[in-house]
Design a protein around this motif. Structure first.
Motif, mmCIF file in Angstrom:
data_model
loop_
_atom_site.group_PDB
_atom_site.id
_atom_site.type_symbol
_atom_site.label_atom_id
_atom_site.label_comp_id
_atom_site.label_asym_id
_atom_site.label_seq_id
_atom_site.Cartn_x
_atom_site.Cartn_y
_atom_site.Cartn_z
ATOM 1 N N GLU A 170 0.814 -1.212 0.000
ATOM 2 C CA GLU A 170 0.000 0.000 0.000
ATOM 3 C C GLU A 170 0.849 1.264 0.000
ATOM 4 O OE1 GLU A 170 -3.244 -0.031 -0.254
ATOM 5 O OE2 GLU A 170 -3.342 -2.229 -0.233
ATOM 6 N N HIS A 171 2.174 1.109 0.052
ATOM 7 C CA HIS A 171 3.073 2.264 0.130
ATOM 8 C C HIS A 171 4.181 2.157 -0.926
ATOM 9 C CE1 HIS A 171 1.192 3.445 3.956
ATOM 10 N NE2 HIS A 171 1.186 2.157 4.236
ATOM 11 N N PRO A 172 3.823 2.249 -2.202
ATOM 12 C CA PRO A 172 4.845 2.139 -3.252
ATOM 13 C C PRO A 172 5.878 3.255 -3.196
ATOM 14 C CG PRO A 172 2.748 2.885 -4.165
ATOM 15 C CD PRO A 172 2.477 2.461 -2.758
ATOM 16 N N ASP A 173 5.484 4.452 -2.697
ATOM 17 C CA ASP A 173 6.454 5.548 -2.576
ATOM 18 C C ASP A 173 7.576 5.166 -1.615
ATOM 19 O OD1 ASP A 173 4.987 7.096 -4.297
ATOM 20 O OD2 ASP A 173 3.984 8.259 -2.743
ATOM 21 N N TRP A 174 7.196 4.561 -0.487
ATOM 22 C CA TRP A 174 8.205 4.162 0.495
ATOM 23 C C TRP A 174 9.157 3.137 -0.107
ATOM 24 C CZ3 TRP A 174 10.450 0.147 2.996
ATOM 25 C CH2 TRP A 174 11.141 0.415 4.183
ATOM 26 N N LEU A 176 9.996 2.749 -3.245
ATOM 27 C CA LEU A 176 10.903 3.397 -4.192
ATOM 28 C C LEU A 176 11.952 4.232 -3.469
ATOM 29 C CD1 LEU A 176 8.581 4.475 -7.134
ATOM 30 C CD2 LEU A 176 10.586 3.004 -7.283
ATOM 31 N N GLU A 177 11.569 4.887 -2.385
ATOM 32 C CA GLU A 177 12.544 5.664 -1.618
ATOM 33 C C GLU A 177 13.597 4.752 -0.994
ATOM 34 O OE1 GLU A 177 9.994 7.682 1.048
ATOM 35 O OE2 GLU A 177 9.190 9.034 -0.484
ATOM 36 N N PHE A 178 13.163 3.610 -0.500
ATOM 37 C CA PHE A 178 14.105 2.636 0.057
ATOM 38 C C PHE A 178 15.087 2.171 -1.012
ATOM 39 C CE2 PHE A 178 15.425 -1.678 1.132
ATOM 40 C CZ PHE A 178 15.753 -1.576 2.476
ATOM 41 N N ARG A 179 14.569 1.859 -2.190
ATOM 42 C CA ARG A 179 15.427 1.405 -3.281
ATOM 43 C C ARG A 179 16.359 2.519 -3.757
ATOM 44 N NH1 ARG A 179 11.394 -0.836 -7.599
ATOM 45 N NH2 ARG A 179 13.350 -1.144 -8.768
ATOM 46 N N THR A 180 15.896 3.761 -3.681
ATOM 47 C CA THR A 180 16.740 4.887 -4.071
ATOM 48 C C THR A 180 17.932 5.010 -3.137
ATOM 49 O OG1 THR A 180 14.818 6.077 -4.948
ATOM 50 C CG2 THR A 180 16.783 7.371 -4.470
ATOM 51 N N LEU A 181 17.701 4.862 -1.842
ATOM 52 C CA LEU A 181 18.786 4.958 -0.868
ATOM 53 C C LEU A 181 19.842 3.881 -1.092
ATOM 54 C CD1 LEU A 181 16.824 5.712 2.428
ATOM 55 C CD2 LEU A 181 18.327 7.264 1.185
ATOM 56 N N ALA A 357 6.276 -6.679 -1.974
ATOM 57 C CA ALA A 357 5.304 -5.580 -2.009
ATOM 58 C C ALA A 357 5.196 -4.999 -3.417
ATOM 59 C CB ALA A 357 5.719 -4.495 -1.014
ATOM 60 N N THR A 358 6.332 -4.868 -4.098
ATOM 61 C CA THR A 358 6.318 -4.340 -5.459
ATOM 62 C C THR A 358 5.581 -5.288 -6.393
ATOM 63 O OG1 THR A 358 8.433 -3.218 -5.052
ATOM 64 C CG2 THR A 358 7.777 -3.530 -7.352
ATOM 65 N N LEU A 359 5.767 -6.592 -6.206
ATOM 66 C CA LEU A 359 5.039 -7.571 -7.008
ATOM 67 C C LEU A 359 3.536 -7.402 -6.819
ATOM 68 C CD1 LEU A 359 4.920 -10.144 -8.786
ATOM 69 C CD2 LEU A 359 5.077 -11.472 -6.677
ATOM 70 N N ARG A 360 3.104 -7.244 -5.591
ATOM 71 C CA ARG A 360 1.668 -7.096 -5.323
ATOM 72 C C ARG A 360 1.126 -5.806 -5.930
ATOM 73 N NH1 ARG A 360 3.318 -10.124 -0.708
ATOM 74 N NH2 ARG A 360 1.807 -11.770 -0.239
#
Length: 591
Positions: A170-174, A176-181, A357-360
């Motif tokens: 439910e939090h795709p922004d989070w 992507l931010e995690f992956r960015t870091l 989560a990204t898969l879902r």
């Protein structure tokens, strides 16, 4: 929930525009920064020329202001890089939604030749389930995701992962931010292993002599310098440096050994600290204080790196530089000896969870499986995840998993092998804690075993037939061993021998597997095996995948039907390749 394609398209456009804007701002500020630097130098020269007091006051005011300005300028560059990375990540997800996921790591290093199912089901390697799913940014997270796919979890653990993955989806922004870091993180599993070995070691520089000399060495250095420059004979002042020499000689090897454990992990620790900081904000309990402590460890390790500086001798002799940081590392180790492994473990969990989560989020039409203690495997609208959605054909399955077999017959290229992989890969996803490519799936705790791609092994002088026999022996042993119910997927068993032996051996194998309460699907061209369904008390059910001929062309619908296959296409395919088939031979074969 947002439509993933709209979400990623909008995000890519917005982040790309933001990156362009910030980069232009950064470039303009770089010119301003250069002008300010020369102005600062000129101003300080004038201030110091006027008087020492004015120069000192000016330096105390202007130098910190300049340093603050540099930090602001670098922060603009950092935000531009962050926006650029997020745009690239969003564009990568758009490619993945179009079923182009070859730009993600494929996990080929995790493949095991003798694994019960990984090779046959394309779990690792190019165009694999791992590559389709993987969004990890750490080596420990990549390993954790591989473990999820290769080591079936108990129902309770699967449920825990499923709940956590659904919540994070439910939090795709989070995500992507995690992956960015973690985008630029260059870590290695060996670094983490060595760190965990290091943290379990005994203190190396915590003795009374070290605690005393940490404070005494600088005082002795100042005293020695004063004596050398003010007293006679000045050589006596060198005696004040002798204690430092003794300590350096005693701890030099220890410092080198400790540095060997931690040096390569310095940059990794900095990256882990950033990621753990992000994790703390979302999951504060398990990793409370982890980011600060890990960042501190990264700093301590970086100070030991100064040992490679050619002028470090001055720091060593005047302040016992290496010994000072060894002492601090010992204190860190004593304080967090039981924490580091737990923090890394939690980071690996969250990193793998981001992939689930990204898969879902990306595949909202997939469903959550139902795990049951009943001996059943029931699926509706089940498709192969690695096939593009617009060309994917789905089928249903309903089988008891306590000694029942589905026998699937069909012509070449009808889709039998793909169906076996479809069932297997969805069961793997269910037990791993993920969603499944199906409208509905209800499954017991099944251990998948496959025999589909057995090959000869020249290094062991093993023929493909003998390799298959060894694989079947392993499956029989697994079925006979107490534990999770085995669900086998066998494709053209005993294909390396003559038709009579193959038929006899196949019938014997099927009966033995049923006696041992094994269950599974067997794909075969041997239509005579279908007679097993008519035996009294049979637990064999016949299914078929047919091919039709329309206007001289072969048409495959890849649908599973009840019964035995009645279509043949091998001769038609051979004729296309230029092999002249006598019609009388075709008639005799079919009769």
């Amino acid at each position: 929930m947002n439509d993933p394609r709209i979400y990623y398209t909008s995000l890519a456009e917005e982040r790309r525009a933001r990156a362009t804007f910030l980069q232009r701002k950064y470039d303009r500020l770089a010119i301003v920064r250069l002008v300010v630097f020369f102005g600062l130098v000129a101003g300080l020269i004038l201030a110091w020329s006027h008087s020492s007091l004015v120069g000192l006051i000016s330096s105390l005011i202007l130098v910190p202001l300049a340093a603050y300005g540099v930090r602001l300028h670098l922060a603009v560059g950092g935000r531009a890089t962050e926006a650029r990375v997020q745009a690239l990540l969003a564009e990568g997800e758009l490619r993945a939604l179009a079923h182009d996921f070859g730009h993600y790591p494929d996990g080929a290093a995790f493949s095991q030749a003798g694994h019960p199912y990984a090779v046959d089901l394309d779990i690792f390697g190019p165009f694999s389930l791992y590559q389709f799913l993987n969004r990890t940014v750490t080596a420990v997270g990549a390993q954790r995701l591989a473990d999820h796919l290769s080591e079936p979890a108990e129902h309770g653990e699967s449920a825990r992962r499923r709940i956590a993955g659904k919540a994070l989806a439910e939090h795709p922004d989070w995500c992507l931010e995690f992956r960015t870091l973690g985008d630029d993180l260059q870590d290695d599993p060996a670094y983490a292993r060595r760190l965990l070995q290091w943290v379990d070691r005994a203190p190396r520089a915590s003795g009374t002599d070290v605690r005393i000399m940490r404070w005494l060495a600088p005082l002795l250095t100042l005293t020695g310098l004063w004596f050398c420059f003010t007293q006679s004979p000045w050589q006596l002042g060198l005696l004040f440096f002798v204690p430092a020499f003794v300590m350096l000689r005693r701890y030099s090897e220890i410092a080198s050994e400790e540095h060997a454990y931690t040096a390569a992990a310095g940059k990794m620790l900095g990256g882990y600290a950033r990621l753990l900081d992000r994790v703390e904000h979302r999951y504060p309990g398990p990793v409370s204080g982890a980011s600060r402590a890990t960042g501190r460890l990264a700093y301590l390790v970086s100070q030991l790196d100064v040992r490679y500086n050619p002028f470090v001798f001055l720091l060593e002799i005047s302040g016992l530089w290496s010994l000072q940081w060894l002492y601090q590392l010992d204190r860190w180790r004593d304080r967090h000896r039981g924490d580091l492994e737990r923090w890394i473990d939690e980071l690996a969990d969250v990193d793998a969870r981001v992939s689930w989560a990204t898969l879902r989020f990306n595949r909202p039409t997939w469903t959550e499986p139902e795990l049951t203690d009943a001996p059943v495997l029931e699926g509706r609208g089940m498709g192969h995840p690695l096939l593009a959605p617009d060309g994917r054909v789905t089928n249903d399955i309903s089988i008891h998993t306590d000694g029942h077999i589905h026998l699937v017959t069909g012509s070449n290229m009808a889709g039998k092998s793909t169906w076996l992989r479809t069932v297997g890969i969805n069961v793997v996803l269910a037990r791993a804690g993920g969603p499944v490519c199906a409208l509905h799936l209800r499954t017991a705790a099944l251990q998948i075993w496959t025999s589909m791609r057995t090959q000869d092994d020249l290094s062991e002088s093993t023929s493909s037939f003998y390799a298959e026999l060894k694989r079947l022996k392993a499956i029989i042993e697994a079925v006979s061993t107490p534990g999770d119910a085995v669900f086998f997927l066998l494709d053209e068993i005993l294909k390396g021998t003559n038709s009579r032996d193959r038929h006899t051996g196949s019938r014997a194998l099927i009966r033995q597997l049923i006696r041992e309460k094994g269950a599974g699907i067997i794909a075969t061209h041997d239509l005579e095996l279908a007679d097993l369904e008519r035996e009294a008390g049979s637990r064999v059910e016949n299914y078929a995948m047919e091919v039709q001929t329309q206007a001289g062309e072969l048409v495959f619908d890849y649908k599973l039907h009840r019964g035995v296959s009645r279509s043949f296409n091998a001769t038609a395919l051979m004729a296309r390749m230029g092999i002249k088939i006598d019609p009388q031979d075709i008639k005799l074969t079919h009769d």
